[in-house]
Structures are given as structure tokens and as C-alpha cells.
Design a protein around this motif. Sequence first.
Motif, PDB file in Angstrom:
ATOM      1  N   THR A  72      30.007  30.105  34.421  1.00 43.67           N
ATOM      2  CA  THR A  72      29.895  31.487  34.877  1.00 43.67           C
ATOM      3  C   THR A  72      30.004  32.449  33.700  1.00 43.67           C
ATOM      4  O   THR A  72      30.923  32.331  32.881  1.00 43.67           O
ATOM      5  CB  THR A  72      31.004  31.802  35.898  1.00 43.67           C
ATOM      6  N   VAL A  73      29.078  33.388  33.624  1.00 40.79           N
ATOM      7  CA  VAL A  73      29.082  34.374  32.544  1.00 40.79           C
ATOM      8  C   VAL A  73      30.234  35.360  32.769  1.00 40.79           C
ATOM      9  O   VAL A  73      30.333  35.971  33.828  1.00 40.79           O
ATOM     10  CB  VAL A  73      27.742  35.136  32.483  1.00 40.79           C
ATOM     11  N   GLU A  74      31.093  35.501  31.760  1.00 38.31           N
ATOM     12  CA  GLU A  74      32.217  36.432  31.858  1.00 38.31           C
ATOM     13  C   GLU A  74      31.986  37.704  31.052  1.00 38.31           C
ATOM     14  O   GLU A  74      32.563  38.748  31.373  1.00 38.31           O
ATOM     15  CB  GLU A  74      33.511  35.752  31.375  1.00 38.31           C
ATOM     16  N   ALA A  75      31.171  37.621  30.017  1.00 32.30           N
ATOM     17  CA  ALA A  75      30.899  38.807  29.199  1.00 32.30           C
ATOM     18  C   ALA A  75      29.605  38.595  28.429  1.00 32.30           C
ATOM     19  O   ALA A  75      29.278  37.467  28.037  1.00 32.30           O
ATOM     20  CB  ALA A  75      32.049  39.075  28.229  1.00 32.30           C
ATOM     21  N   VAL A 131      26.919  39.458  33.894  1.00 34.59           N
ATOM     22  CA  VAL A 131      28.275  39.056  34.253  1.00 34.59           C
ATOM     23  C   VAL A 131      28.306  38.559  35.695  1.00 34.59           C
ATOM     24  O   VAL A 131      27.787  39.197  36.609  1.00 34.59           O
ATOM     25  CB  VAL A 131      29.245  40.243  34.085  1.00 34.59           C
ATOM     26  N   GLY A 132      28.928  37.374  35.893  1.00 38.40           N
ATOM     27  CA  GLY A 132      29.020  36.788  37.222  1.00 38.40           C
ATOM     28  C   GLY A 132      27.963  35.756  37.532  1.00 38.40           C
ATOM     29  O   GLY A 132      28.096  34.993  38.496  1.00 38.40           O
ATOM     30  N   ASP A 133      26.893  35.686  36.742  1.00 39.78           N
ATOM     31  CA  ASP A 133      25.843  34.702  36.972  1.00 39.78           C
ATOM     32  C   ASP A 133      26.307  33.309  36.570  1.00 39.78           C
ATOM     33  O   ASP A 133      27.092  33.139  35.633  1.00 39.78           O
ATOM     34  CB  ASP A 133      24.586  35.059  36.171  1.00 39.78           C
ATOM     35  N   VAL A 134      25.798  32.312  37.278  1.00 42.99           N
ATOM     36  CA  VAL A 134      26.019  30.919  36.903  1.00 42.99           C
ATOM     37  C   VAL A 134      24.798  30.461  36.108  1.00 42.99           C
ATOM     38  O   VAL A 134      23.683  30.461  36.633  1.00 42.99           O
ATOM     39  CB  VAL A 134      26.217  30.024  38.146  1.00 42.99           C
ATOM     40  N   VAL A 135      25.011  30.094  34.847  1.00 47.03           N
ATOM     41  CA  VAL A 135      23.892  29.822  33.951  1.00 47.03           C
ATOM     42  C   VAL A 135      24.060  28.484  33.238  1.00 47.03           C
ATOM     43  O   VAL A 135      25.162  27.954  33.118  1.00 47.03           O
ATOM     44  CB  VAL A 135      23.741  30.949  32.894  1.00 47.03           C
ATOM     45  N   ASP A 136      22.939  27.981  32.767  1.00 46.17           N
ATOM     46  CA  ASP A 136      22.883  26.797  31.913  1.00 46.17           C
ATOM     47  C   ASP A 136      22.267  27.237  30.593  1.00 46.17           C
ATOM     48  O   ASP A 136      21.084  27.555  30.521  1.00 46.17           O
ATOM     49  CB  ASP A 136      22.024  25.717  32.588  1.00 46.17           C
ATOM     50  N   LEU A 137      23.101  27.278  29.538  1.00 43.80           N
ATOM     51  CA  LEU A 137      22.632  27.708  28.217  1.00 43.80           C
ATOM     52  C   LEU A 137      22.484  26.528  27.264  1.00 43.80           C
ATOM     53  O   LEU A 137      22.462  26.708  26.052  1.00 43.80           O
ATOM     54  CB  LEU A 137      23.611  28.725  27.614  1.00 43.80           C
ATOM     55  N   GLY A 138      22.381  25.327  27.814  1.00 40.52           N
ATOM     56  CA  GLY A 138      22.318  24.132  26.963  1.00 40.52           C
ATOM     57  C   GLY A 138      23.627  23.387  27.053  1.00 40.52           C
ATOM     58  O   GLY A 138      23.940  22.781  28.079  1.00 40.52           O
ATOM     59  N   ARG A 163      17.044  28.590  25.562  1.00 41.70           N
ATOM     60  CA  ARG A 163      16.565  28.616  26.942  1.00 41.70           C
ATOM     61  C   ARG A 163      17.736  28.952  27.855  1.00 41.70           C
ATOM     62  O   ARG A 163      18.891  28.695  27.544  1.00 41.70           O
ATOM     63  CB  ARG A 163      15.955  27.286  27.344  1.00 41.70           C
ATOM     64  N   VAL A 164      17.403  29.555  29.008  1.00 42.39           N
ATOM     65  CA  VAL A 164      18.425  29.985  29.957  1.00 42.39           C
ATOM     66  C   VAL A 164      18.021  29.520  31.350  1.00 42.39           C
ATOM     67  O   VAL A 164      16.913  29.802  31.812  1.00 42.39           O
ATOM     68  CB  VAL A 164      18.591  31.522  29.970  1.00 42.39           C
ATOM     69  N   GLY A 165      18.930  28.809  32.015  1.00 41.42           N
ATOM     70  CA  GLY A 165      18.742  28.461  33.419  1.00 41.42           C
ATOM     71  C   GLY A 165      19.709  29.292  34.247  1.00 41.42           C
ATOM     72  O   GLY A 165      20.923  29.143  34.104  1.00 41.42           O
TER      73      GLY A 165
END
Length: 227
Positions: free
Chosen positions: A118-121, A106-113, A146-148
Motif C-alpha cells: 500500500t502506498v503511504e507517501a 496514497v492508499g493505492d495497492v501497487v506492484d512496483l517490482g 513499471r507499475v501495477g
Amino acid sequence: IASGTAGLARLEDRASASTARLVAAPLLTERREQRARTTASVLKSVATAVITAVVLLTVLDVLSIPVAPLLAGASIVGVAAGFGAQSLVKDVISGLFMMVEDQYGVGDVVDLGEAIGTVEAVTLRITRVRDINGTVWYVPNGSITRVGNQSQNWARTVLDGAVTHGADLTLVKSVLEDVAHDLWDDEEYQGVVIEAPEVWGVESITPDGVTMRVTLKTAPMEQWRVA
């Protein structure tokens, strides 16, 4: 069964309490507590199911009730349910590994495709991400290939500055180094810029001019502030 699940519950509470004592950052604390609670919850459910099944079979055997037909019927039902819930099982297993490996929280800034934000849950089945436009994306964990993660351990600010073809590149590099090191020495940015800046030099040459690049290694989530 009660004592086993109670033990797992105590383990879950102790893991969460230990995390709260060791970690000061609120987001990191929440993230580790979530991992501990989710993992303990899965272990509790699996343990309860296994213990219940063993106790039930033991009771039936004591009562001289044949268990072979029941096991055969349960196997058929289990196979049918397994085919129908393949995607759900895939999501849950993927979610469990993501949490155990701490790929993001939670709180990370990610690239999931397709979903970037920002991840909320994070649950065992889905990950909820809010993008820059405010759109909420619900991504099944089993579909994430993949996860960035832009928020883990450290980040990097990369700045490109364009100058004319006739500019003194040695002077330009010296100015970039001076400005970047002023920020590095600034008390306000102590612990934000975590390594001495680097001027990488010429990044590209175009008909419009020459692009010079400078980089600064920063604490997680601070790259935009430093930029």
C-alpha cells in the motif's frame, strides 16, 4: 519575483480547494491535493529560479559588469553538478510525470517490482510503500520501470472452485451463477459489485478434479471484501 510566486501559490490553493469541493472520497481528495500542491511547488521553484536569473543578469548588464565570464563559469559548474546529480534529476522527473499522469496515489495497492503493498507517501524523489508484512519500502522514482495498480477505476474478484471429475458441470455453473447474482442483488453490495457476475466455466482440469471460475467486477479496493 514575489508577485509571480504569489500567483502560483494562489493557483495551488485554488486547485486544492476545487478538488476538495468536487471529490467526496477522502483518499482521492488527499491524492489530488497532493498532486496539485507538488506540481505547483515545482512550478513555483522553477519560476523563481528563472526570474531571479533574468533579473540578476539584467542588473549586471545595467551596471556594465561583463556577464560572459559568469555565464561560462556557471555553465561549467552546471555541467559538473549535472553529472553528480543524474540519479536525483532522474528521480524528480520520473516523480513529476507519475503525479501528472496519476499512475498511483496514497492508499493505492501497487506492484512496483520488488516492492508490493500500500502506498503511504509519494514525493518527487521517492515512493513509500508498506508491504503485507509491515515492512516499509522506500523506492526511488527513477528506478520504477513499471507499475501495477490494483486500486484504479475498478477491480475484479476472481474465484476458482474445484469439483470432482464426476460432477455435473452444468449444475455447478448454475449454482455459481445463483450465488454470485445473490450477491449482486444484495442491497449491502450495491455500488460495490458494479457489473453482473460472469461464470467463465472450466478453468483447468487436473488429476484431482475440475476447476470452475467465476468473476465479479467491483469498485476499487473492494475485490477482497467481495471475495
